[in-house]
Design an enzyme around this catalytic site. Structure first.
Site, PDB file in Angstrom:
ATOM      1  N   ASP A  85       0.846  -1.182   0.000  1.00  9.64           N
ATOM      2  CA  ASP A  85       0.000   0.000   0.000  1.00  9.64           C
ATOM      3  C   ASP A  85       0.888   1.241   0.000  1.00  9.64           C
ATOM      4  OD1 ASP A  85      -1.846   2.000   0.665  1.00  9.64           O
ATOM      5  OD2 ASP A  85      -3.151   0.431   1.503  1.00  9.64           O
ATOM      6  N   LYS A 139       0.529  13.431 -17.242  1.00 12.32           N
ATOM      7  CA  LYS A 139      -0.642  14.281 -17.173  1.00 12.32           C
ATOM      8  C   LYS A 139      -1.822  13.474 -16.635  1.00 12.32           C
ATOM      9  CE  LYS A 139      -3.138  14.070 -21.539  1.00 12.32           C
ATOM     10  NZ  LYS A 139      -4.322  13.442 -21.135  1.00 12.32           N
ATOM     11  N   LYS A 173       6.532  12.632 -29.936  1.00 12.99           N
ATOM     12  CA  LYS A 173       6.232  12.192 -31.303  1.00 12.99           C
ATOM     13  C   LYS A 173       7.214  12.802 -32.287  1.00 12.99           C
ATOM     14  CE  LYS A 173       1.253  11.699 -30.646  1.00 12.99           C
ATOM     15  NZ  LYS A 173       0.551  10.598 -31.273  1.00 12.99           N
ATOM     16  N   ASP A 226      -8.389  17.298 -21.355  1.00 13.86           N
ATOM     17  CA  ASP A 226      -7.758  16.051 -21.791  1.00 13.86           C
ATOM     18  C   ASP A 226      -6.694  16.291 -22.857  1.00 13.86           C
ATOM     19  OD1 ASP A 226      -7.474  13.224 -21.808  1.00 13.86           O
ATOM     20  OD2 ASP A 226      -8.750  13.071 -23.583  1.00 13.86           O
ATOM     21  N   HIS A 231      -1.592  18.678 -25.071  1.00 10.62           N
ATOM     22  CA  HIS A 231      -1.072  18.303 -26.392  1.00 10.62           C
ATOM     23  C   HIS A 231      -1.220  19.431 -27.424  1.00 10.62           C
ATOM     24  CE1 HIS A 231      -1.139  14.485 -24.519  1.00 10.62           C
ATOM     25  NE2 HIS A 231      -2.325  14.055 -24.916  1.00 10.62           N
ATOM     26  N   LYS A 317     -14.036  13.437 -29.906  1.00 12.21           N
ATOM     27  CA  LYS A 317     -14.212  11.987 -29.960  1.00 12.21           C
ATOM     28  C   LYS A 317     -15.358  11.699 -30.930  1.00 12.21           C
ATOM     29  CE  LYS A 317     -11.469  10.950 -26.353  1.00 12.21           C
ATOM     30  NZ  LYS A 317     -10.171  10.308 -26.589  1.00 12.21           N
TER      31      LYS A 317
HETATM   32  C1  BG6 Z   1      -4.402  11.154 -24.441  1.00 11.59           C
HETATM   33  C2  BG6 Z   1      -5.855  11.446 -24.165  1.00 11.59           C
HETATM   34  O1  BG6 Z   1      -3.580  12.021 -23.707  1.00 11.59           O
HETATM   35  O2  BG6 Z   1      -4.145  11.317 -25.826  1.00 11.59           O
HETATM   36  C3  BG6 Z   1      -6.748  10.556 -25.012  1.00 11.59           C
HETATM   37  O3  BG6 Z   1      -6.118  11.218 -22.792  1.00 11.59           O
HETATM   38  C4  BG6 Z   1      -6.371  10.655 -26.466  1.00 11.59           C
HETATM   39  O4  BG6 Z   1      -8.118  10.890 -24.812  1.00 11.59           O
HETATM   40  C5  BG6 Z   1      -4.874  10.446 -26.651  1.00 11.59           C
HETATM   41  O5  BG6 Z   1      -7.102   9.674 -27.179  1.00 11.59           O
HETATM   42  C6  BG6 Z   1      -4.465  10.671 -28.091  1.00 11.59           C
HETATM   43  O6  BG6 Z   1      -3.125  10.334 -28.262  1.00 11.59           O
HETATM   44  P1  BG6 Z   1      -2.595   9.872 -29.680  1.00 11.59           P
HETATM   45  O7  BG6 Z   1      -1.130   9.701 -29.492  1.00 11.59           O
HETATM   46  O8  BG6 Z   1      -3.282   8.584 -29.995  1.00 11.59           O
HETATM   47  O9  BG6 Z   1      -2.977  10.945 -30.657  1.00 11.59           O
END
Ligand code: BG6
Length: 459
Positions: A85, A139, A173, A226, A231, A317
């Site tokens: 734990d 994150k 990337k 998110d 990103h 999405k």
């Molecule tokens: C993540 C998000 O950080 O990035 C997801 O939480 C998202 O919701 C993902 O789908 C996308 O990453 P990638 O590399 O597939 O574009």
């Protein structure tokens, strides 16, 4: 550069992130000879080293390269496991013993952020957060400016900023790094990369799937937290920042921080939020949720280079396709008598993923025939689906070597929160959109001043 790590300690070793992304990355690092030090997994639930080894094998079978059996065996040989734990000091005593003579452990916290405080304080109390220890965190870095600051303070109780690696996997990337390289390595770009020539910058991150098994988590964040705050604002920084003194280290992070500090905080009229049909029936999602699964927004950058150029971002999405793309649209030139065009005359298009990456230049060419009219052509500079190093392989390898260049720094995280803060949790209802569409129609309005969103409309 900080010190090279001599042990990797993975908190959350039995969790999803480790399974999907971290173990395959470790296998790849082992294969290249870049990971030779012990890897200690930690987790809860009375698991054993044998359990962890099986999980690593399963993870590699599903997400890694099972055919690389030597790399898998070598990775298994590096593994150790400490179960317990995270609230129990005994877990950390045993972890310290397992570390043995390690002087520079790298602690990777692949666990929910509300556990960070407990873990870093316990590491400190147990005496295993010594002078050369460092920490990797994932994150979300908070859920707004204030909580991000609090999270930073918690980490700083034990670790200095140069001992912290914040992973935003977009920075790992290849295609996102190439945005920077392409801009600054090619002299023909600099004279036109500004408000005199650029009409708009449009960034699309579309996914043709929903929240899948992450309903409960997603419903506590939404699209802005998110992927926009992290990103996509990092992508904006790569497109728009000034040339750094060097291409590595803090020079790049300073230039990004400066750019993000010039991006104006969003106003509610600069954003359109949507939610895909059926979202409220997803597992873990509140049946009256007002959380956005789609966001389109217009950013303004207050700098001499970019003043007046709209930076348009949209993400969602269950959209029509899955792709991440940046389009830098240039202004219309004089002297072309008649456009009968399907797309903007000139643009640069950077496809960042997921599989294919591409760089293309949109241009005009005379349409064959008696009329002096043009048609759109695309010069494809580069188009490939090569298997690059995964983002996680790159980032874990960099953290192990002590290179911070590709990690989010505390000030950039704070600037990014300041940009989105005014539009977090807006009370007005999210706009519904059909699955497989391009989101709510109202998002068109944001791009009206520049004649609409460029792609996929003109593809
Ligand atoms: C993540 C998000 O950080 O990035 C997801 O939480 C998202 O919701 C993902 O789908 C996308 O990453 P990638 O590399 O597939 O574009």
């Amino acid at each position: 550069m900080s010190r090279e790590a001599d042990t990797l300690v993975l908190f959350g070793a039995t969790g999803d992130l480790a399974y999907k992304d971290i173990f395959p990355a470790l296998q790849a690092l082992v294969k290249k000879g870049s990971l030779t030090v012990p890897v200690i997994g930690t987790g809860r639930g009375g698991r054993t080293l044998e359990y962890l080894k099986q999980r690593v094998k399963d993870s590699i079978a599903e997400h890694g390269h099972p055919e690389d059996t030597d790399a898998t065996e070598n990775l298994l040989g590096l593994l150790d496991y400490v179960d317990g734990d995270y609230a129990d000091p005994d877990t950390f005593e045993r972890l310290c013993r397992a570390l043995g003579k390690a002087k520079a452990p790298l602690y990777y916290l692949a666990i929910p952020p509300d556990m960070f405080g407990t873990v870093v304080r316990s590491l400190d109390a147990a005496g295993c957060a010594g002078e050369h220890a460092q920490v990797v965190v994932e994150k979300p870095f908070g859920r707004d400016l204030e909580s991000a600051r609090a999270l930073g303070e918690t980490l700083h109780e034990v670790f200095d900023e140069h001992e912290i690696y914040r992973i935003d996997h977009y920075l790992g990337k290849e295609s996102v790094q190439n945005l920077l390289y392409f801009r600054f390595a090619n002299i023909f770009l600099e004279p036109i990369w500004n408000a005199d020539y650029v009409r708009s910058v449009q960034i699309t991150m579309a996914e043709d799937f929903g929240v899948e098994t992450r309903g409960a988590f997603y419903d506590s964040v939404g699209a802005i937290r998110d992927v926009v705050q992290n990103h996509l604002l990092q992508v904006v920084a790569h497109v728009a920042m000034e040339r750094p003194g060097h291409m590595t280290g803090d020079a790049v992070r300073d230039a990004k921080a400066k750019l993000l500090s010039q991006v104006q905080p969003l106003r509610p009229e600069q954003i359109v939020r949507g939610q895909y049909s059926g979202y409220r029936e997803e597992r873990g999602v509140n049946s009256r949720s007002n959380v956005e699964t789609y966001a389109a927004l217009r950013l303004d950058i207050d700098s001499a280079r970019w003043r007046g150029v709209p930076f348009l971002i949209r993400t969602g999405k269950y959209l029509a396709t899955t792709l991440t793309e940046v389009v830098v649209e240039l202004k219309r030139g004089p002297g072309v008598p008649e456009y009968r065009l399907t797309c903007a005359p000139n643009y640069f298009r950077f496809r960042l993923g997921p599989r294919r990456v591409a760089i293309a230049l949109g241009a005009l060419s005379k349409k064959p025939g008696t009329e002096m009219v043009g048609e759109n052509v695309e010069l494809l500079v580069r188009d490939e689906a090569r298997n690059h190093m995964s983002a996680y392989e790159r980032l874990i390898g960099d953290a192990m070597r002590g290179d911070h260049t590709l990690f989010a720094r505390e000030d950039t995280v704070a600037h990014s929160w300041s940009i989105v803060e005014p539009v977090l949790d807006l009370p007005d209802p999210v706009l519904p959109y059909e699955r497989g569409s391009w989101g709510p129609k109202k998002a068109q309005d944001l791009a009206d001043s520049v004649g609409g969103w460029l792609f996929p409309g003109c593809e």
